[in-house]
Design an enzyme around this catalytic site. Structure first.
Site, PDB file in Angstrom:
ATOM      1  N   TYR A  78       0.793  -1.223   0.000  1.00 12.59           N
ATOM      2  CA  TYR A  78       0.000   0.000   0.000  1.00 12.59           C
ATOM      3  C   TYR A  78       0.828   1.276   0.000  1.00 12.59           C
ATOM      4  CZ  TYR A  78      -3.844  -3.130   1.283  1.00 12.59           C
ATOM      5  OH  TYR A  78      -4.772  -4.132   1.303  1.00 12.59           O
ATOM      6  N   ASN A 147      -7.246   3.796  -3.499  1.00  9.69           N
ATOM      7  CA  ASN A 147      -7.821   2.733  -2.687  1.00  9.69           C
ATOM      8  C   ASN A 147      -8.998   3.297  -1.898  1.00  9.69           C
ATOM      9  OD1 ASN A 147      -7.680   0.007  -1.309  1.00  9.69           O
ATOM     10  ND2 ASN A 147      -7.421   1.328   0.475  1.00  9.69           N
ATOM     11  N   GLU A 148     -10.195   2.771  -2.154  1.00  9.90           N
ATOM     12  CA  GLU A 148     -11.408   3.152  -1.428  1.00  9.90           C
ATOM     13  C   GLU A 148     -11.626   4.664  -1.437  1.00  9.90           C
ATOM     14  OE1 GLU A 148     -11.405   1.236   2.400  1.00  9.90           O
ATOM     15  OE2 GLU A 148     -11.695  -0.741   1.515  1.00  9.90           O
ATOM     16  N   ASP A 189     -16.514  -2.178  -1.302  1.00 11.00           N
ATOM     17  CA  ASP A 189     -17.679  -2.986  -1.665  1.00 11.00           C
ATOM     18  C   ASP A 189     -18.927  -2.349  -1.061  1.00 11.00           C
ATOM     19  OD1 ASP A 189     -19.471  -4.916  -2.363  1.00 11.00           O
ATOM     20  OD2 ASP A 189     -18.573  -6.527  -1.175  1.00 11.00           O
ATOM     21  N   GLU A 249      -8.893  -7.081  -1.710  1.00 14.22           N
ATOM     22  CA  GLU A 249      -8.852  -7.447  -0.297  1.00 14.22           C
ATOM     23  C   GLU A 249     -10.029  -8.376  -0.031  1.00 14.22           C
ATOM     24  OE1 GLU A 249      -9.066  -4.175   2.416  1.00 14.22           O
ATOM     25  OE2 GLU A 249      -7.232  -3.208   1.686  1.00 14.22           O
ATOM     26  N   TYR A 280      -6.372 -10.416   2.896  1.00 11.73           N
ATOM     27  CA  TYR A 280      -5.924  -9.424   3.867  1.00 11.73           C
ATOM     28  C   TYR A 280      -5.730 -10.110   5.212  1.00 11.73           C
ATOM     29  CZ  TYR A 280      -5.725  -4.966   6.306  1.00 11.73           C
ATOM     30  OH  TYR A 280      -5.311  -3.894   7.046  1.00 11.73           O
TER      31      TYR A 280
END
Length: 323
Positions: A78, A147-148, A189, A249, A280
């Site tokens: 990350y 990411n997200e 998600d 993940e 993860y």
């Protein structure tokens, strides 16, 4: 040239051959290696306590060997230091056929910082520096531009900036004559998945969309099933995507112990559409998601061995599945 110099040259050439492995690219909706075999991601999130886990060669060698026992072929990292030398760790993972999927951002260069998205020259420079550092390694499989970032429809204003970041990075790689390395995004998600994913993935101009799409999903808990978990819904929502998609993940731990039974579904029922999963995470932390515990420190940088937790010694997570 002296014998000692000849030896150094020969050794360098030998090492280059040892750690040269097939590269990963995209054809249609699938990943393939440069030998023409379809590639399924069988990965583990690998972010240690320190910011950059790819600078400690000895620890990387220990971890790569243990990951190979579990059947892994990928890691996701990350945060990295683009000014550091990652040769030792990248070679350690390459030796075991393990590829890197790396996030390009840092804590200060996210596409969305606080409430507002942006794409600035400072952010671009950092992402480019990560590409500069890792494009040289055959086992760099992909870059993430975020990411997200898009967690619900109220975050939709950030979506154009993600595409801008991807287009910027792709154009930069071409200008430097780098090997084309896939560029994607790792999403939350949520119920907004279809709409936001369609925007990022389905633009008619390939230079204006992502190369691949990733999903962080924790909906499979305990001994669930394809239908109970909602994985069947995910499959139906993505059946017509025109780019590779995989789990970036997975790993619900609310119903211990983790059995990783979802992997059987990912690599069977979902395998025609989805290209694998990243579990993860590697090291055990307070969140109790870790797959391994490190032993005591030998010195400031090296841990004495690693021990598998959560029953993984009985479960080769990926090796049991085909592809």
């Amino acid at each position: 040239m002296s014998r000692s110099n000849l030896f150094v040259v020969a050794l360098a050439a030998l090492l280059a051959l040892v750690y040269a492995i097939p590269t990963i690219s995209i054809t249609g909706t699938k990943f393939f290696n440069s030998e023409g075999k379809q590639f399924y991601v069988k990965g583990i999130a690998y972010q240690l306590i320190e910011d950059d886990p790819l600078i400690n060669t000895v620890q990387c060698q220990r971890d790569a060997a243990l990951m190979a026992e579990l059947g892994a072929n990928s890691i996701r990292v990350y945060h990295v230091d683009p000014s550091a030398d990652h040769t030792g760790c990248m070679n350690a993972f390459a030796q075991y056929g393990i590829y890197l999927w790396v996030d390009c951002d840092s804590f200060k260069t996210y596409v969305r910082l606080g409430d507002g998205p942006s794409w600035t020259q400072n952010k671009s420079n950092f992402y480019r520096a990560v590409m500069d550092n890792f494009q040289q390694f055959d086992n760099t499989a992909g870059f993430f531009v975020g990411n997200e970032v898009l967690n619900d429809v109220t975050d939709s204003s950030s979506a154009p900036y993600l595409l801008t970041a991807a287009a910027d990075l792709r154009a930069y790689g071409r200008s430097r004559n780098y090997r084309p390395i896939p560029i994607g995004y790792s999403a939350t998600d949520t119920g907004a998945l279809p709409m936001l994913a369609d925007y990022l993935a389905c633009r008619p101009n390939v230079d204006e969309r992502l190369d691949f799409y990733g999903l962080n999903s924790y909906r499979w808990c305990g001994e669930s099933t394809f239908q109970q978990s909602g994985y069947d819904v995910l499959l139906n929502q993505t059946a017509d995507y025109n780019l590779p998609i995989f789990f970036t993940e997975v790993g619900c731990n609310t119903v211990p112990p983790r059995t990783f039974s979802d992997q059987a579904v990912v690599f069977n029922e979902m395998a025609d559409v989805w290209s694998g999963a990243i579990i993860y995470e590697w090291i055990q932390e307070m969140n109790q998601y870790g797959l391994i515990n490190y032993g005591p420190r030998l010195d400031a940088s090296i841990n004495e061995g690693s021990s598998i937790v959560q029953g993984l010694h009985k479960l080769p997570m990926f090796a049991r599945y085909g592809h």
